[in-house]
Design an enzyme around this catalytic site. Structure first.
Site, PDB file in Angstrom:
ATOM      1  N   HIS A  90      67.202   8.387  21.614  1.00  2.82           N
ATOM      2  CA  HIS A  90      67.342   7.384  22.672  1.00  2.82           C
ATOM      3  C   HIS A  90      66.368   6.248  22.394  1.00  2.82           C
ATOM      4  O   HIS A  90      65.214   6.497  22.033  1.00  2.82           O
ATOM      5  CB  HIS A  90      67.034   8.036  24.031  1.00  2.82           C
ATOM      6  CG  HIS A  90      67.197   7.101  25.179  1.00  2.82           C
ATOM      7  ND1 HIS A  90      68.437   6.763  25.693  1.00  2.82           N
ATOM      8  CD2 HIS A  90      66.296   6.402  25.911  1.00  2.82           C
ATOM      9  CE1 HIS A  90      68.273   5.908  26.690  1.00  2.82           C
ATOM     10  NE2 HIS A  90      66.978   5.671  26.838  1.00  2.82           N
ATOM     11  N   SER A 142      74.443   4.082  12.427  1.00  4.78           N
ATOM     12  CA  SER A 142      73.314   3.862  11.513  1.00  4.78           C
ATOM     13  C   SER A 142      72.348   5.049  11.535  1.00  4.78           C
ATOM     14  O   SER A 142      71.742   5.373  10.509  1.00  4.78           O
ATOM     15  CB  SER A 142      72.585   2.547  11.835  1.00  4.78           C
ATOM     16  OG  SER A 142      71.898   2.623  13.053  1.00  4.78           O
ATOM     17  N   ARG A 189      78.670   9.614  25.532  1.00  6.19           N
ATOM     18  CA  ARG A 189      79.302  10.426  26.578  1.00  6.19           C
ATOM     19  C   ARG A 189      78.278  11.424  27.106  1.00  6.19           C
ATOM     20  O   ARG A 189      77.500  11.994  26.330  1.00  6.19           O
ATOM     21  CB  ARG A 189      80.484  11.245  26.022  1.00  6.19           C
ATOM     22  CG  ARG A 189      81.595  10.441  25.427  1.00  6.19           C
ATOM     23  CD  ARG A 189      82.423   9.699  26.443  1.00  6.19           C
ATOM     24  NE  ARG A 189      82.981  10.549  27.488  1.00  6.19           N
ATOM     25  CZ  ARG A 189      83.515  10.077  28.621  1.00  6.19           C
ATOM     26  NH1 ARG A 189      83.523   8.794  28.863  1.00  6.19           N
ATOM     27  NH2 ARG A 189      84.012  10.907  29.514  1.00  6.19           N
TER      28      ARG A 189
END
Ligand code: GAR
Length: 221
Positions: A115, A19, A97
């Site tokens: 984040h 998104s 990752r």
């Protein structure tokens, strides 16, 4: 750096829904971000973001980390694909990752991450639950330049959202995600306008609008 009319070439790394990738593609398509997404890389075949990219006519590649003997060789494969696509800015958008120091070094100052917390609080996984468990009244989203750490690096922009009674991790994640979709295009826009750079370990924004009166109080009364 001076503002430029050149369309900055973006590469976006994803692992899931995408998104935020969508928000970046939309920002480019509308002209809000003076750039274009030239390549989307996923480490997972099933990432829905691959379909979003394909639907927008953007080239995609799946590079499966499990097929590489170690982290750096996986990163080298991504690096090669990004360079072949002429990428100038790499945006991590739900890419789950950890990158090798080698990759981070290659893209220093040209590598952004988003984040879902107000870093440096709550790095890592289960971020919304971490915020709920800590009992904070606000959380939010952070866009930052990526360094060698886990969800660390010079902070570019943050959005703050309240935590409400009755919130659980999914309701809080949804409230934060909505703001991520504003914040990431803003950060990409600043970079592509030549107004955002990494200087002496700090994210420097030129000509930004800063509101010294801004304050949020939660609860309000
Ligand atoms: C977003 O909330 C992003 O901030 C988070 O994953 C989600 C991806 O959603 N990233 C991290 O937690 C990285 N540490 P999306 O695939 O719909 O953009």
């Amino acid at each position: 750096m001076t503002p430029t009319s050149h369309a900055t070439v973006l590469g976006v790394l994803i692992s899931g829904s995408g998104s935020n990738l969508q928000a970046l593609m939309d920002g480019c398509a509308s002209g809000y971000i003076p750039g274009r997404v030239a390549l989307v890389i996923s480490n997972k075949d099933e990432a829905f973001g691959l379909q979003r990219a394909a639907g927008a006519g953007i080239p995609t590649q799946v590079i499966r980390h499990r097929e590489f003997p170690d982290r750096e060789s996986f990163d080298r494969a991504m690096d090669q694909a990004l360079r072949e696509a002429g990428v100038e800015l790499v945006c991590l958008a739900g890419f789950m990752r950890v990158l090798s120091p080698w990759f981070v070094g290659q893209w220093k100052g040209r590598l952004l991450n988003i984040h879902p917390a107000l870093l440096p609080a709550f790095p890592g996984l289960h971020v919304q639950q971490q915020a709920l468990d800590a009992g904070v009244r606000f959380s939010g989203a952070t866009v930052h330049f990526v360094d060698e750490g886990l969800d660390t690096g010079p902070i570019v922009a943050q959005a703050v959202v309240p935590i409400l009674p009755g919130d659980d991790a999914p309701t809080l994640a949804a409230r934060i995600l909505k703001q991520e979709h504003r914040l990431y295009p803003l950060a990409a826009r600043l970079f592509c306008q030549g107004r955002l750079s990494l200087q002496a370990g700090r994210a420097v924004v030129e000509g930004g609008a800063w509101d010294g009166q801004a304050a949020l109080i939660n609860p309000e009364n």
